[in-house]
Every structure is written in structure tokens, then in C-alpha cells.
Design a protein around this motif. Sequence first.
Motif, short mmCIF file in Angstrom:
data_model
loop_
_atom_site.label_atom_id
_atom_site.label_comp_id
_atom_site.label_asym_id
_atom_site.label_seq_id
_atom_site.Cartn_x
_atom_site.Cartn_y
_atom_site.Cartn_z
N GLN A 1 12.67 -33.06 28.67
CA GLN A 1 11.61 -32.26 28.02
C GLN A 1 10.63 -32.89 27.30
O GLN A 1 9.38 -32.47 27.46
N VAL A 2 10.92 -33.90 26.58
CA VAL A 2 10.14 -34.31 25.63
C VAL A 2 9.01 -35.10 26.44
O VAL A 2 7.96 -35.10 26.36
N GLN A 3 9.51 -35.79 27.31
CA GLN A 3 8.70 -36.56 28.31
C GLN A 3 7.73 -35.52 29.05
O GLN A 3 6.57 -35.94 29.11
N ALA A 4 8.20 -34.44 29.67
CA ALA A 4 7.24 -33.73 30.30
C ALA A 4 6.38 -32.98 29.55
O ALA A 4 5.08 -33.13 29.91
N HIS A 5 6.55 -32.65 28.31
CA HIS A 5 5.87 -31.77 27.65
C HIS A 5 4.62 -32.89 26.88
O HIS A 5 3.30 -32.71 26.79
N PHE A 6 5.16 -34.01 26.59
CA PHE A 6 4.12 -35.03 26.01
C PHE A 6 3.29 -35.63 27.11
O PHE A 6 2.08 -35.92 26.83
N GLY A 7 3.73 -35.71 28.20
CA GLY A 7 2.83 -36.53 29.45
C GLY A 7 1.88 -35.40 29.91
O GLY A 7 0.75 -35.80 30.40
N ARG A 8 1.60 -34.13 29.34
CA ARG A 8 0.87 -33.18 29.85
C ARG A 8 -0.32 -32.73 28.58
O ARG A 8 -1.60 -32.49 28.73
#
Length: 406
Positions: free
Chosen positions: A260-267
Motif C-alpha cells: 500500500q505504501v508503494q502504491a500510494h507513494f508511486g502515484r
Amino acid sequence: MLFVGDDWAESHHDVELMDAKGRRLAKARLPEGVAGMARLHAMIGEQLGQDAEDVEVIVGIETDRGPWVQALIAAGYTVFAVNPLSVARYRERHGVSGAKSDAADALTLADMVCTDSYQLRPVAGDTDQAEAVKVVARAHKTLIWERTRHTQRLRHALRDYFPAAVEAFTDLDAGDTLELLGKAPDPDAAARLSLNQIRAALKRARGRDVDTKAAAIQAVLRADHLGQPAVVTAAYAATTRAAVAVLTTLREQVKELEKQVQAHFGRHPDAEIILSQPGLGPILGARVLAEFGDDPDRFATAKCRKNYAATSPITRASGKKKAVLARFVHNDRLIDALMTQAFAALNASPGARAYYDQLRARGAGHNPALRQLANRLVGILHGCLKTRTLYNETTAWSHRVEKTAA
């Protein structure tokens, strides 16, 4: 201007309204939620009358998050999140008796924003994307801290009744260790574990050199060790099963939140710039973004960002005495991420490595040198975010090279 002091609790808010001359206009205890917010708007509206559009409403409150604070910001009020320690010190300006009440704290907050608002920091205007990154990044880090705490508790318990396990398993929160401790949480059961059982657990955890490690683990578990009486061992074994179950769940949820961290940060639009910095990957970069926020007006200069990060030193001077010290009051999550970045940058950036080596050559210890490097990296990040440019090794450290050459 109209000044509002808001002393919040879980179920209610004590509010005090004050004008620019410090006169009390109104006070009330409001319930948490929509009804309380509506009453607050009504109280403010009564004081503003027909001049509502021409009056700035300034609110002081001891938190910067939650639906109540977001509702205040959405209403167009200027909200200052005041450190509770500052409020306690400010209260002592008017009396040293130690008396305290929620209503008095609301008055203190109103007085603070009335007289010292230029000294306070308004709540950052971070985007919803940054807030989402903060939520998952903080939860992820919290679970990691919890996993460490539970692992240490497990280690202490094993030392008390099952020292062979501490010797056999080097990583107590590893998947293979938890599997084997769940099957054999006491010395007798562990001694009966076969090589095939140990090998299977190591293979499922994707371990290397499985046969050698399995033989070593079995040898340690079957060796003679000091222990506890049977009834005490059985009690400890029950607690170990519980600890293993908790750690297993924590491991799974840490992995889920990492995604989830990677997904939100990547956006997030700042992700590319942050990831270009030496020593920052998706997880560490997300933590840095979460704690700094993405309000472009929050930090006017690199010095402001460094002071907020607590990487810059403070000076204590009195008479002939002067000392330059590290800041011990800081955001634990932010300083942890920045110090980790600085350590990782030693291998990722030749300039960072050279700067660190220069500091060590001058007699600085490892931690002070790392903190100064972190301070320098915060300044570089600030410049990159302000100019919307990616990190460039030559640009970041060219002035250091010129000084050394001179």
C-alpha cells in the motif's frame, strides 16, 4: 481578526472566542462531531455579524489532524497546531500555582494565537494524496516497531526457559523460526524435531544452504542446556505460542502495508524527485514525504526545513559559555528516516561519502557525522523540490569539491 482557542478532548471541545484586544467574547463546551462544529460556526457568526467576509478567524488547537481540524480548515479559518508543551509553558506566564482546567486551556490557546501567532506554525496545506501516504507510511512503520518489540519480548522469554532456541535461531521473527517455534515451543518438543521438518521450514522460508543450517539447528536443539521445571516450561511454552501467532500476523500485515505504501507513494507527483535522492527508495521516500508533507509554502527556506527535520544543531550560549548541540526534541519518524537515508547514501553517493569522510577526519564521531550528512541531504532535497528538478550528483556536491581543492 477573531481568535479562537480550542481545547479538544475525545468527546468534546472547550472553545474561547477573543477579539484583537484580548477581550473575551464567548466561551462554550461543544460536543465532538457535526453538531459541535455547527454550534462553533454559529458562535463565530454571531460575533462577526455583517463583517464576516472581512474578518480573519484564527484558531489555536493542540493537534493537526482529524475530522474536526479538517472541518476548521474547510471553513476558511487559519488553524495553528500548537505543541502541548508550548501551551504548558505559556500557561505559566500567567500563574505558577499549577491550576489547570479545559476552559482555562482554551483561554490560553486563544491568547497564544492572539499575541504570538507570528511565532506559530499553521497546519500544513498538504494534498489528500500526501495525507494518504502519511496514513499508510506511519501505520507500516508502527507495525515494524511493534514487530521489534514483540520479538524482543520473545527473546527475553526464551532466554529464561529455552536458551537453546536463542542459540539455534539467529533471527527470531523469520518465517522459518516462527514455524518451528510454533511446532515445538519447549525444549523437549524441539529436540524431537527431525531434519526433514527443519529442512522443510527453511525451504518454505527460501533459505540458503538448507542442509547445513538444518543440521546445525538440530545439533543445538538436542544439546544439553539449563532449563526450568516442567510446569514452568509448559507455562512459558503457552506464552511462546501466543507470541509466535502475534509475530506471524505482524509479518503478514507489514508485507501487505508495504504494498500500500508503494502504491500510494508511486502515484504522488513528488515521488520521482524524492526517489532521485541518494539513499531513498519507495518505503523510505514515502516516510520522508509523509513527515515533510507536500505543501509548497510550508518551508520558506532550506534552513526552515532543516530545523523542522531536527538535523540542524542548536546553540546554547550564556555569558562566556557556548555549546553547539544536537536537537533532542524532534519527530522520531522523520529523523529515523533521514538518518537511515544518510547511512544508505554513503554507498549510493560519492559526494555524500566524501563529505562524511571529511567530517570523520576532523574528529566527528559516526552519529554526529551522519547527522550532518543528513542535514546536508535535507537541504539538497529542499532545493530539488523547490526547483522541481531531479537530484544531480555533480550539482549537489560541486561546491564541496571546490572548497577542498582551494
